[in-house]
Scaffold this motif. Structure first.
Motif, PDB file in Angstrom:
ATOM      1  N   SER A  73       1.206  -1.067   0.080  1.00 56.14           N
ATOM      2  CA  SER A  73       0.371   0.063   0.060  1.00 56.14           C
ATOM      3  C   SER A  73       1.159   1.213   0.141  1.00 56.14           C
ATOM      4  CB  SER A  73      -1.498  -0.254   1.500  1.00 56.14           C
ATOM      5  OG  SER A  73      -0.140   0.343   2.016  1.00 56.14           O
ATOM      6  N   ASP A  74       0.104   2.310  -0.039  1.00 58.11           N
ATOM      7  CA  ASP A  74       1.179   3.124  -0.439  1.00 58.11           C
ATOM      8  C   ASP A  74       1.166   4.625   0.977  1.00 58.11           C
ATOM      9  OD1 ASP A  74       1.931   3.581  -2.636  1.00 58.11           O
ATOM     10  OD2 ASP A  74      -0.070   4.352  -3.704  1.00 58.11           O
ATOM     11  N   ARG A  75       0.993   3.944   1.857  1.00 56.33           N
ATOM     12  CA  ARG A  75       0.815   4.119   3.294  1.00 56.33           C
ATOM     13  C   ARG A  75       2.367   4.475   3.809  1.00 56.33           C
ATOM     14  NH1 ARG A  75       0.742   0.935   7.231  1.00 56.33           N
ATOM     15  NH2 ARG A  75       0.250  -1.531   7.114  1.00 56.33           N
ATOM     16  N   GLU A  76       2.025   5.399   4.899  1.00 55.48           N
ATOM     17  CA  GLU A  76       3.646   5.129   5.236  1.00 55.48           C
ATOM     18  C   GLU A  76       3.634   3.993   6.535  1.00 55.48           C
ATOM     19  OE1 GLU A  76       6.481   8.664   7.663  1.00 55.48           O
ATOM     20  OE2 GLU A  76       4.610   9.147   6.832  1.00 55.48           O
ATOM     21  N   PRO A  77       4.930   3.803   6.928  1.00 60.79           N
ATOM     22  CA  PRO A  77       4.222   2.622   7.564  1.00 60.79           C
ATOM     23  C   PRO A  77       4.513   3.165   8.956  1.00 60.79           C
ATOM     24  CG  PRO A  77       7.330   2.498   5.973  1.00 60.79           C
ATOM     25  CD  PRO A  77       6.195   3.375   5.948  1.00 60.79           C
ATOM     26  N   GLY A  78       4.000   2.531   9.581  1.00 64.66           N
ATOM     27  CA  GLY A  78       3.450   2.930  11.604  1.00 64.66           C
ATOM     28  C   GLY A  78       3.976   1.955  12.086  1.00 64.66           C
ATOM     29  N   LEU A  79       3.399   2.530  13.292  1.00 62.08           N
ATOM     30  CA  LEU A  79       4.682   1.192  14.733  1.00 62.08           C
ATOM     31  C   LEU A  79       3.644  -0.392  14.286  1.00 62.08           C
ATOM     32  CD1 LEU A  79       3.698   3.366  17.508  1.00 62.08           C
ATOM     33  CD2 LEU A  79       5.798   2.976  16.652  1.00 62.08           C
ATOM     34  N   GLY A  80       2.250  -0.618  13.530  1.00 55.52           N
ATOM     35  CA  GLY A  80       2.440  -1.826  13.425  1.00 55.52           C
ATOM     36  C   GLY A  80       3.242  -2.854  12.300  1.00 55.52           C
ATOM     37  N   ASP A  81       3.915  -1.990  11.590  1.00 53.94           N
ATOM     38  CA  ASP A  81       4.703  -2.672  10.323  1.00 53.94           C
ATOM     39  C   ASP A  81       6.137  -2.596  11.108  1.00 53.94           C
ATOM     40  OD1 ASP A  81       2.550  -1.722   8.600  1.00 53.94           O
ATOM     41  OD2 ASP A  81       2.896  -0.080   8.891  1.00 53.94           O
ATOM     42  N   PHE A  82       6.167  -2.012  11.486  1.00 54.62           N
ATOM     43  CA  PHE A  82       7.941  -2.532  12.035  1.00 54.62           C
ATOM     44  C   PHE A  82       8.070  -4.319  12.843  1.00 54.62           C
ATOM     45  CE2 PHE A  82       7.849   2.466  13.176  1.00 54.62           C
ATOM     46  CZ  PHE A  82       8.474   2.240  11.898  1.00 54.62           C
ATOM     47  N   GLY A  83       6.887  -4.841  12.984  1.00 58.88           N
ATOM     48  CA  GLY A  83       7.677  -6.335  13.695  1.00 58.88           C
ATOM     49  C   GLY A  83       7.941  -6.684  12.199  1.00 58.88           C
ATOM     50  N   HIS A  84       7.597  -6.616  10.996  1.00 57.96           N
ATOM     51  CA  HIS A  84       8.148  -6.931   9.325  1.00 57.96           C
ATOM     52  C   HIS A  84       8.863  -6.725   9.242  1.00 57.96           C
ATOM     53  CE1 HIS A  84       4.067  -8.239  10.069  1.00 57.96           C
ATOM     54  NE2 HIS A  84       3.918  -7.309  10.322  1.00 57.96           N
ATOM     55  N   ILE A  85       9.443  -5.573   9.661  1.00 61.91           N
ATOM     56  CA  ILE A  85      11.151  -5.217   8.997  1.00 61.91           C
ATOM     57  C   ILE A  85      12.602  -6.372   9.174  1.00 61.91           C
ATOM     58  CG2 ILE A  85      13.028  -3.612   8.963  1.00 61.91           C
ATOM     59  CD1 ILE A  85      10.895  -1.466  10.061  1.00 61.91           C
ATOM     60  N   ARG A  86      13.008  -6.550   8.364  1.00 58.84           N
ATOM     61  CA  ARG A  86      13.787  -7.499   8.042  1.00 58.84           C
ATOM     62  C   ARG A  86      15.162  -7.343   7.485  1.00 58.84           C
ATOM     63  NH1 ARG A  86      11.242 -12.665   3.631  1.00 58.84           N
ATOM     64  NH2 ARG A  86       9.285 -11.113   5.398  1.00 58.84           N
ATOM     65  N   PRO A  87      15.964  -7.756   7.401  1.00 56.00           N
ATOM     66  CA  PRO A  87      17.301  -7.618   6.464  1.00 56.00           C
ATOM     67  C   PRO A  87      17.397  -8.057   5.420  1.00 56.00           C
ATOM     68  CG  PRO A  87      17.784  -9.214   9.229  1.00 56.00           C
ATOM     69  CD  PRO A  87      16.541  -9.589   8.592  1.00 56.00           C
ATOM     70  N   LEU A  88      17.827  -6.622   4.821  1.00 51.57           N
ATOM     71  CA  LEU A  88      17.384  -6.886   3.563  1.00 51.57           C
ATOM     72  C   LEU A  88      17.832  -8.649   2.530  1.00 51.57           C
ATOM     73  CD1 LEU A  88      16.310  -5.871   0.487  1.00 51.57           C
ATOM     74  CD2 LEU A  88      18.942  -4.379   0.699  1.00 51.57           C
ATOM     75  N   SER A  89      18.828  -9.070   3.328  1.00 51.14           N
ATOM     76  CA  SER A  89      18.993 -10.008   3.034  1.00 51.14           C
ATOM     77  C   SER A  89      18.160 -11.460   3.296  1.00 51.14           C
ATOM     78  CB  SER A  89      20.541 -10.616   3.468  1.00 51.14           C
ATOM     79  OG  SER A  89      20.618 -10.661   5.015  1.00 51.14           O
ATOM     80  N   GLU A  90      17.414 -10.852   3.868  1.00 53.73           N
ATOM     81  CA  GLU A  90      16.824 -12.042   4.417  1.00 53.73           C
ATOM     82  C   GLU A  90      15.149 -11.950   3.605  1.00 53.73           C
ATOM     83  OE1 GLU A  90      12.851 -12.708   8.049  1.00 53.73           O
ATOM     84  OE2 GLU A  90      15.289 -13.099   8.687  1.00 53.73           O
ATOM     85  N   LEU A  91      15.197 -10.604   3.005  1.00 52.58           N
ATOM     86  CA  LEU A  91      14.102 -10.340   1.923  1.00 52.58           C
ATOM     87  C   LEU A  91      13.985 -10.388   0.849  1.00 52.58           C
ATOM     88  CD1 LEU A  91      11.468  -8.577   1.310  1.00 52.58           C
ATOM     89  CD2 LEU A  91      12.624  -6.719   0.815  1.00 52.58           C
ATOM     90  N   VAL A  92      15.625 -10.218  -0.140  1.00 52.61           N
ATOM     91  CA  VAL A  92      16.128 -11.604  -0.736  1.00 52.61           C
ATOM     92  C   VAL A  92      16.287 -12.768  -0.904  1.00 52.61           C
ATOM     93  CG1 VAL A  92      18.266 -11.506  -2.473  1.00 52.61           C
ATOM     94  CG2 VAL A  92      17.879  -9.815  -1.485  1.00 52.61           C
TER      95      VAL A  92
END
Length: 363
Positions: A88-107
């Motif tokens: 989605s085009d919304r800005e990342p919020g507090l609820g999204d930070f648990g889904h942040i991962r290393p770029l290597s993992e996303l790759v």
């Protein structure tokens, strides 16, 4: 208590279109990403802070973008950059930070559709390798459950590749849980007698009360005796958090299971764990077992390990045995149990009768 939402759910595929937010470790890395955006004329995603690289991803272009990023960044930069992909085009919020991962993992995750298909379709099976009494090698003491998987073409996937990619893609929790349940289901199906050794990676269990709940419920539902099961710690030398491992093993013991350490003798750290962990069983690293009949130093070291474990009331399993001569040395050293191709290769069904006389594997 509810089951673990992480271990008990397989991640959905990445969306075909969305916005990729990157938090580089240094300003230099951020500059390299911005230079790539300019050269490739990549659109900027909305609502991005100054220290964030925000990239709009058109339909079907995420894999190409990730490939370009890994081409301009060093391996360390890819590992240290944090990434969040949103549909989605919304800005990342507090609820999204648990889904942040290393770029290597996303790759790795974006390149692991084959692995996700295996997990979702549960194309997994346990094979069993016998563990025999050292003083009666025709009598099975138990079996080690070893995970096997098949790709979409029906070809077997190497276990090492399976677990390495799961670790890289951030789905080791899910794979480890499926491996445990697969072993328990197979043991119940074949009415396995003797001990069942089930491998687990300590880092795949962040809270045993949650992560192991599905496994415990399945064991009880299928009527498998808890005292029959031995949870075996693999990759012992890579354990970084001893307190966490101690907590996991204590949880297993409190719930009626036995525990084992794998690859003892492969390094000092595993030996140093014995006073605190006090496992029921240890497996001696096969590097010490191979050619033990030809190298006296291996026999001396193994004898000292066996004596020490027996003094601590720990039973010893030697694995990787392939010859009669290796067996003879290990019996003289007073190892309790033996495992290896000499007694049987992993197979879909466990041994239910007395084993045939052992044979050395063909060269």
């Amino acid at each position: 208590m509810a089951p673990c939402n992480t271990c008990d759910s397989i991640p959905s595929p990445l969306a075909r279109k969305g916005n990729l937010y990157l938090w580089p470790p240094t300003a230099h890395t951020l500059g390299k990403i911005r230079a790539l955006k300019q050269r490739a004329k990549i659109k900027k995603a909305p609502n991005a802070a100054a220290d964030v690289a925000a990239i709009a991803v058109d339909t079907g272009m995420l894999e190409t973008l990730l490939l370009k990023l890994t081409g301009v960044l060093t391996e360390e930069e890819v590992k240290d950059t944090r990434a969040l992909f949103m549909d989605s085009d919304r800005e990342p919020g507090l609820g999204d930070f648990g889904h942040i991962r290393p770029l290597s993992e996303l790759v790795a995750f974006s390149d692991s559709a084959w692995l996700m298909d295996i997990l979702r379709e549960n194309r997994l099976i346990s094979h069993f390798q016998p563990i025999v009494f050292a003083d009666d090698t025709g009598r099975p003491f138990g079996h080690e459950a070893l995970l096997r998987a098949w790709d979409a073409d029906g070809d077997m996937v190497a276990p090492g590749l399976l677990f390495d990619r799961a670790t890289q893609a951030g789905v080791l929790f899910q794979l480890d849980r499926l491996a445990r349940t697969c072993a328990v289901e197979a043991a119940a199906k074949y009415r396995l007698r003797g001990k069942l050794f089930i491998n687990f990676t300590p880092t795949s269990i962040y809270d045993p009360r949650n992560c192991l709940r599905t496994t415990l419920n399945l064991i009880d539902t299928l009527g498998v005796d808890r005292s029959q099961i031995v949870f075996e710690v693999i990759e012992t030398e890579k354990v970084a958090d001893m307190d966490h491992l101690t907590g996991v093993l204590s949880y297993y013991r409190r719930n009626g299971f036995k525990v084992a350490l794998d690859d003892l003798g492969g390094g000092y750290s595993a030996l140093s764990m014995l006073p605190d962990l006090r496992p029921n069983y240890v497996k001696i690293d096969r590097a010490l077992i191979t050619d033990i009949d030809k190298k006296e130093t291996k026999a001396v070291i193994t004898r000292r390990i066996v004596d020490m474990c027996h003094d601590l009331d720990i039973q010893v399993i030697a694995e990787g045995i392939e010859t009669e001569r290796e067996e003879a040395v290990l019996r003289d050293i007073r190892v309790d149990y033996l495992q290896g191709f000499y007694y049987g290769r992993p197979q879909a069904e466990p041994v239910t009768e007395k084993l045939a006389p052992p044979q050395e594997p063909a060269a």
